[in-house]
Design a protein around this motif. Structure first.
Motif, PDB file in Angstrom:
ATOM      1  N   SER A 228       0.561  -1.209   0.233  1.00  0.00           N
ATOM      2  CA  SER A 228      -0.040  -0.156   0.370  1.00  0.00           C
ATOM      3  C   SER A 228       1.024   1.259   0.180  1.00  0.00           C
ATOM      4  O   SER A 228       2.209   1.122   0.041  1.00  0.00           O
ATOM      5  CB  SER A 228      -1.081  -0.160   1.138  1.00  0.00           C
ATOM      6  OG  SER A 228       0.181   0.089   2.423  1.00  0.00           O
ATOM      7  N   HIS A 253       4.011  -0.605  -8.905  1.00  0.00           N
ATOM      8  CA  HIS A 253       2.513  -0.068  -8.187  1.00  0.00           C
ATOM      9  C   HIS A 253       2.633   0.322  -7.470  1.00  0.00           C
ATOM     10  O   HIS A 253       3.946   0.162  -6.458  1.00  0.00           O
ATOM     11  CB  HIS A 253       2.178  -2.002  -7.741  1.00  0.00           C
ATOM     12  CG  HIS A 253       1.837  -2.706  -9.598  1.00  0.00           C
ATOM     13  ND1 HIS A 253       0.846  -2.053 -10.348  1.00  0.00           N
ATOM     14  CD2 HIS A 253       2.198  -3.373  -9.892  1.00  0.00           C
ATOM     15  CE1 HIS A 253       0.998  -3.280 -11.369  1.00  0.00           C
ATOM     16  NE2 HIS A 253       1.594  -3.681 -11.810  1.00  0.00           N
ATOM     17  N   GLN A 255      -0.461  -0.017  -4.949  1.00  0.00           N
ATOM     18  CA  GLN A 255      -1.077  -0.677  -4.154  1.00  0.00           C
ATOM     19  C   GLN A 255      -0.693  -2.719  -4.084  1.00  0.00           C
ATOM     20  O   GLN A 255       0.246  -2.605  -5.431  1.00  0.00           O
ATOM     21  CB  GLN A 255      -2.754  -0.797  -4.673  1.00  0.00           C
ATOM     22  CG  GLN A 255      -3.320   0.867  -4.078  1.00  0.00           C
ATOM     23  CD  GLN A 255      -2.458   1.216  -3.068  1.00  0.00           C
ATOM     24  OE1 GLN A 255      -3.155   1.039  -1.993  1.00  0.00           O
ATOM     25  NE2 GLN A 255      -2.726   2.370  -2.551  1.00  0.00           N
ATOM     26  N   THR A 257       0.105  -5.841  -5.662  1.00  0.00           N
ATOM     27  CA  THR A 257      -0.287  -6.285  -6.803  1.00  0.00           C
ATOM     28  C   THR A 257      -1.151  -7.856  -6.482  1.00  0.00           C
ATOM     29  O   THR A 257      -0.652  -8.979  -5.937  1.00  0.00           O
ATOM     30  CB  THR A 257       1.235  -7.144  -6.998  1.00  0.00           C
ATOM     31  OG1 THR A 257       1.915  -5.655  -7.275  1.00  0.00           O
ATOM     32  CG2 THR A 257       1.692  -7.521  -8.560  1.00  0.00           C
ATOM     33  N   THR A 258      -2.257  -8.396  -7.225  1.00  0.00           N
ATOM     34  CA  THR A 258      -2.885  -9.129  -7.502  1.00  0.00           C
ATOM     35  C   THR A 258      -2.113 -10.600  -8.293  1.00  0.00           C
ATOM     36  O   THR A 258      -3.080 -11.820  -7.859  1.00  0.00           O
ATOM     37  CB  THR A 258      -4.154  -8.466  -7.391  1.00  0.00           C
ATOM     38  OG1 THR A 258      -3.920  -8.633  -9.008  1.00  0.00           O
ATOM     39  CG2 THR A 258      -4.477  -7.573  -6.449  1.00  0.00           C
ATOM     40  N   SER A 276      -0.620  -7.465 -12.314  1.00  0.00           N
ATOM     41  CA  SER A 276      -1.792  -6.094 -12.262  1.00  0.00           C
ATOM     42  C   SER A 276      -1.886  -5.924 -10.620  1.00  0.00           C
ATOM     43  O   SER A 276      -1.755  -7.201 -10.042  1.00  0.00           O
ATOM     44  CB  SER A 276      -3.333  -7.199 -12.405  1.00  0.00           C
ATOM     45  OG  SER A 276      -3.437  -7.931 -12.065  1.00  0.00           O
ATOM     46  N   SER A 277      -2.775  -4.653 -10.719  1.00  0.00           N
ATOM     47  CA  SER A 277      -2.924  -4.252  -9.233  1.00  0.00           C
ATOM     48  C   SER A 277      -3.695  -4.009  -8.478  1.00  0.00           C
ATOM     49  O   SER A 277      -4.794  -2.960  -9.784  1.00  0.00           O
ATOM     50  CB  SER A 277      -1.748  -3.433  -8.815  1.00  0.00           C
ATOM     51  OG  SER A 277      -1.451  -2.412  -7.646  1.00  0.00           O
ATOM     52  N   SER A 278      -4.009  -3.142  -7.297  1.00  0.00           N
ATOM     53  CA  SER A 278      -5.377  -3.055  -6.775  1.00  0.00           C
ATOM     54  C   SER A 278      -5.307  -1.524  -7.108  1.00  0.00           C
ATOM     55  O   SER A 278      -6.372  -0.730  -6.729  1.00  0.00           O
ATOM     56  CB  SER A 278      -5.800  -3.315  -5.596  1.00  0.00           C
ATOM     57  OG  SER A 278      -5.553  -4.666  -5.347  1.00  0.00           O
ATOM     58  N   ASP A 279      -4.176  -0.614  -7.465  1.00  0.00           N
ATOM     59  CA  ASP A 279      -4.282   0.473  -7.785  1.00  0.00           C
ATOM     60  C   ASP A 279      -4.916   0.690  -8.920  1.00  0.00           C
ATOM     61  O   ASP A 279      -4.674   1.953 -10.205  1.00  0.00           O
ATOM     62  CB  ASP A 279      -3.192   0.731  -7.714  1.00  0.00           C
ATOM     63  CG  ASP A 279      -2.089   0.500  -8.561  1.00  0.00           C
ATOM     64  OD1 ASP A 279      -2.250  -0.398  -9.846  1.00  0.00           O
ATOM     65  OD2 ASP A 279      -0.783   0.138  -9.093  1.00  0.00           O
ATOM     66  N   SER A 280      -5.894  -0.421  -9.778  1.00  0.00           N
ATOM     67  CA  SER A 280      -6.376  -0.378 -10.958  1.00  0.00           C
ATOM     68  C   SER A 280      -5.537  -0.277 -12.446  1.00  0.00           C
ATOM     69  O   SER A 280      -6.130   0.132 -13.291  1.00  0.00           O
ATOM     70  CB  SER A 280      -7.242   1.133 -11.059  1.00  0.00           C
ATOM     71  OG  SER A 280      -7.658   0.792 -10.288  1.00  0.00           O
ATOM     72  N   THR A 281      -4.386  -0.976 -11.743  1.00  0.00           N
ATOM     73  CA  THR A 281      -3.259  -1.028 -13.320  1.00  0.00           C
ATOM     74  C   THR A 281      -2.687  -2.169 -13.734  1.00  0.00           C
ATOM     75  O   THR A 281      -2.776  -2.936 -12.748  1.00  0.00           O
ATOM     76  CB  THR A 281      -2.076  -0.154 -13.509  1.00  0.00           C
ATOM     77  OG1 THR A 281      -1.159  -0.273 -12.115  1.00  0.00           O
ATOM     78  CG2 THR A 281      -2.404   1.850 -12.716  1.00  0.00           C
ATOM     79  N   VAL A 282      -2.420  -2.407 -15.371  1.00  0.00           N
ATOM     80  CA  VAL A 282      -1.348  -3.266 -15.324  1.00  0.00           C
ATOM     81  C   VAL A 282      -0.424  -3.013 -16.219  1.00  0.00           C
ATOM     82  O   VAL A 282      -0.206  -2.444 -17.245  1.00  0.00           O
ATOM     83  CB  VAL A 282      -2.709  -4.257 -16.155  1.00  0.00           C
ATOM     84  CG1 VAL A 282      -1.834  -5.357 -17.320  1.00  0.00           C
ATOM     85  CG2 VAL A 282      -3.907  -4.515 -16.258  1.00  0.00           C
TER      86      VAL A 282
END
Length: 293
Positions: A228, A253, A255, A257-258, A276-282
């Motif tokens: 975070s 990233h 947030q 990294t999912t 991909s990440s919870s920060d809305s990016t790939v």
């Protein structure tokens, strides 16, 4: 500001199932299809070069075409949200795990219902890995256990428990009897599936390890971290064949990294990975230099 905006052209990159890459301009609108699920999609995996399988909060498993986007089959049988789906490539078998603590096997050509059940975990099942020939399945759970199953009979062939080993993901090493596992205890483990014993544990990271993947040549493993505010959230490349040490890290990233995955390599492309990440990016990275594409 208006003049600046008018000069910006937007482009999207299209990745095909055969590994080819193409560009479309702003006028290239994506095709729209009826959704395969009626609620959030929780997991997706490749099934064949032209098919994928997905699981959702609607408790169902769907088989869809990569090319047309149409849902071809829908399997219903779990009592709660589907958490993971997987399949051996070019197999007719699909596996799904659920918050109902069970794992099911589905046959593409079976009329209805699962062809096999794998009950035995005490908590939600959060990891699935199937052997390349689809004869064996490894499952992991928040109950701190990893299990091995015979997919023909449904028999549990082994069960191993490690304190605080809350499994987050499992993947099978191509051509090898090894399974990679990430955990909330911040470690990435290599399991020998033959005796269901830990063959190697990579040095613990500072954050929970959320996902893992293995390169098609079986040499490298990826894991990725929670995080975070720019702390943590990195992906890490590990060497499975030589030093089994950290090779490279991919930081950028903000947030958790999912997910992390090795991308198919074209003849003229450098080896790449995607996160991909919870920060809305790939993000797409050069595997060897950690440079972003």
């Amino acid at each position: 500001m208006g003049k600046l905006q008018s000069k910006i052209s937007f482009h999207t990159t299209k990745y095909s199932a055969d590994g080819s890459v193409g560009q479309t301009g702003a006028a290239g609108a994506p095709q729209q299809h009826s959704p395969a699920h009626t609620d959030a999609v929780t997991s997706v995996a490749a099934l064949r070069p032209d098919l994928c399988v997905s699981g959702g909060k609607d408790k169902s498993v769907a088989v869809s075409s990569w090319r047309s986007g149409a849902a071809l089959r829908r399997f219903v049988g779990h009592e709660r949200e589907v958490t993971k789906v997987t399949s051996a490539l070019d197999s007719n078998r699909v596996f799904s795990a659920s918050r109902d603590k069970t794992v099911m096997m589905w046959e593409l050509h079976r009329a209805s219902g699962p062809s096999q059940h794998f009950p035995g975990h005490d908590l939600v099942v959060t990891g699935l890995a199937v052997s390349p020939d689809a004869s064996q399945l490894c499952t992991g759970s928040r109950d701190n256990t990893v299990c091995k199953w015979d997919t023909e009979t449904g028999e549990c062939l082994g069960r191993a428990a490690i304190s605080r080993n809350l499994v987050t993901h499992l993947c099978w090493v191509p051509g090898e009897p090894y399974v990679i596992q990430t955990s909330e205890d911040k470690t990435t483990r290599v399991w020998d599936s033959r005796e269901l014993q830990v063959a190697h544990t990579f040095p613990a990271k500072q954050h929970i390890q959320t996902c893992c993947d293995v390169s098609q040549d079986g040499r490298y493993c990826l894991s990725c971290s929670s995080g975070s505010a720019g702390h943590g959230a990195e992906a890490t490349l590990w060497d499975l064949r030589q030093t089994r040490g950290r090779v490279c890290e991919y930081k950028g990233h903000f947030q958790t990294t999912t997910s992390c995955v090795f991308l198919p390599r074209g003849s003229a492309l450098a080896p790449s990975i995607a996160t991909s990440s919870s920060d809305s990016t790939v993000k797409v990275w050069d595997r060897d230099t950690a440079g972003r594409g």
